[in-house]
Motif scaffolding. Structure first.
Motif, mmCIF file in Angstrom:
data_model
loop_
_atom_site.group_PDB
_atom_site.id
_atom_site.type_symbol
_atom_site.label_atom_id
_atom_site.label_comp_id
_atom_site.label_asym_id
_atom_site.label_seq_id
_atom_site.Cartn_x
_atom_site.Cartn_y
_atom_site.Cartn_z
ATOM 1 N N ASP A 1 0.822 -1.219 0.000
ATOM 2 C CA ASP A 1 0.000 0.000 0.000
ATOM 3 C C ASP A 1 0.853 1.264 0.000
ATOM 4 O O ASP A 1 0.649 2.166 -0.805
ATOM 5 C CB ASP A 1 -1.045 -0.011 1.131
ATOM 6 C CG ASP A 1 -0.478 -0.331 2.493
ATOM 7 O OD1 ASP A 1 0.760 -0.420 2.645
ATOM 8 O OD2 ASP A 1 -1.289 -0.495 3.430
ATOM 9 N N SER B 1 10.701 2.953 3.831
ATOM 10 C CA SER B 1 12.064 2.402 3.751
ATOM 11 C C SER B 1 12.112 1.185 2.822
ATOM 12 O O SER B 1 13.181 0.813 2.341
ATOM 13 C CB SER B 1 12.530 1.980 5.147
ATOM 14 O OG SER B 1 11.772 0.852 5.584
ATOM 15 N N SER C 1 9.542 -3.517 5.079
ATOM 16 C CA SER C 1 8.471 -4.514 5.265
ATOM 17 C C SER C 1 8.377 -5.434 4.052
ATOM 18 O O SER C 1 8.303 -6.662 4.187
ATOM 19 C CB SER C 1 7.113 -3.825 5.468
ATOM 20 O OG SER C 1 7.195 -2.849 6.459
#
Ligand SMILES: O=P(O)(O)OC[C@H]1O[C@H](OP(=O)(O)OP(=O)(O)O)[C@H](O)[C@@H]1O
Ligand SMILES: O=C(O)c1cc(=O)[nH]c(=O)[nH]1
Length: 187
Positions: free
Chosen positions: A130, A134, A137
């Protein structure tokens, strides 16, 4: 709303403007003091869950992402919980490619797997995200998929905040494809 493949830069620009308008209209762009997943502080926040829970905006995202997916040599659409799941589900419906959901952590009961769906070592995936900041994830999710032998070649993100995700993904040989960048959205 355009459903055909954009032939020119102008058509991509029209699509981008359609998505920017939808993101603003559903209240996804917020200003204030926010702490991000990476621990960084920010004066703005893309509350993208407003977009993925708004059917009109989700449909626009799914159609635009599906146009990109059809250009890619992939056979599975993946999403990391939580934010990537409604997006990947909508894109899976649009492209009729199978869906793979990646959990953030292993459940210590039931199947004890991080994956929901049928993941085979020969699979080539595009991952839906979404927001990318950085890129940490989604990089983690790519690594866990690759441990199975499958490969993630592309990450489509709805909004890239342009804070290092593109470079981080390049390091692991994955290409970031943003539908909108923060600099365009916040103009
Ligand atoms: O590029 P990064 O620096 O990793 O930051 C972006 C990630 O942060 C948010 O997830 P969050 O941890 O808030 O999880 P959620 O989707 O479960 O809400 C967002 O959905 C991305 O996955
Ligand atoms: O980096 C994040 O955690 C993040 C930033 C943002 O603008 N929106 C979001 O949902 N997460």
């Amino acid at each position: 709303m355009s459903q055909s493949k954009p032939e020119t830069g102008n058509e991509f620009e029209t699509q981008k403007q359609e998505l920017i308008a939808a993101l603003k209209a559903c209240g996804a762009v917020r200003y204030g003091d926010f702490t991000l997943a990476s621990g960084k502080k920010s004066k703005y926040y893309i509350d993208i869950k407003k977009a993925s829970t708004d059917p009109k905006t989700l449909k626009i995202i799914a159609r635009q992402a599906a146009l990109r997916v059809r250009e890619m040599d992939v056979d599975t659409v993946a999403g990391v919980e939580l934010g990537g799941v409604p997006l990947a589900t909508a894109v899976s419906l649009e492209t009729e490619l199978p869906l793979l959901i990646v959990r953030k952590s292993v459940k210590d009961y039931g199947t004890k797997s991080r994956f929901v769906g049928n993941l085979k070592p020969e699979d080539r995936l595009v991952m839906l995200e979404d927001v990318t900041t950085s890129g940490g994830s989604v990089k983690d999710a790519i690594e866990v998929v690759r441990e199975t032998g499958a490969n993630v070649k592309y990450v489509i993100t709805v909004v890239d905040r342009e804070e290092g995700a593109r470079e981080k993904l390049k390091e692991v040989d994955a290409e970031l494809v943003p539908l909108v960048s923060a600099s365009d959205l916040l103009k």
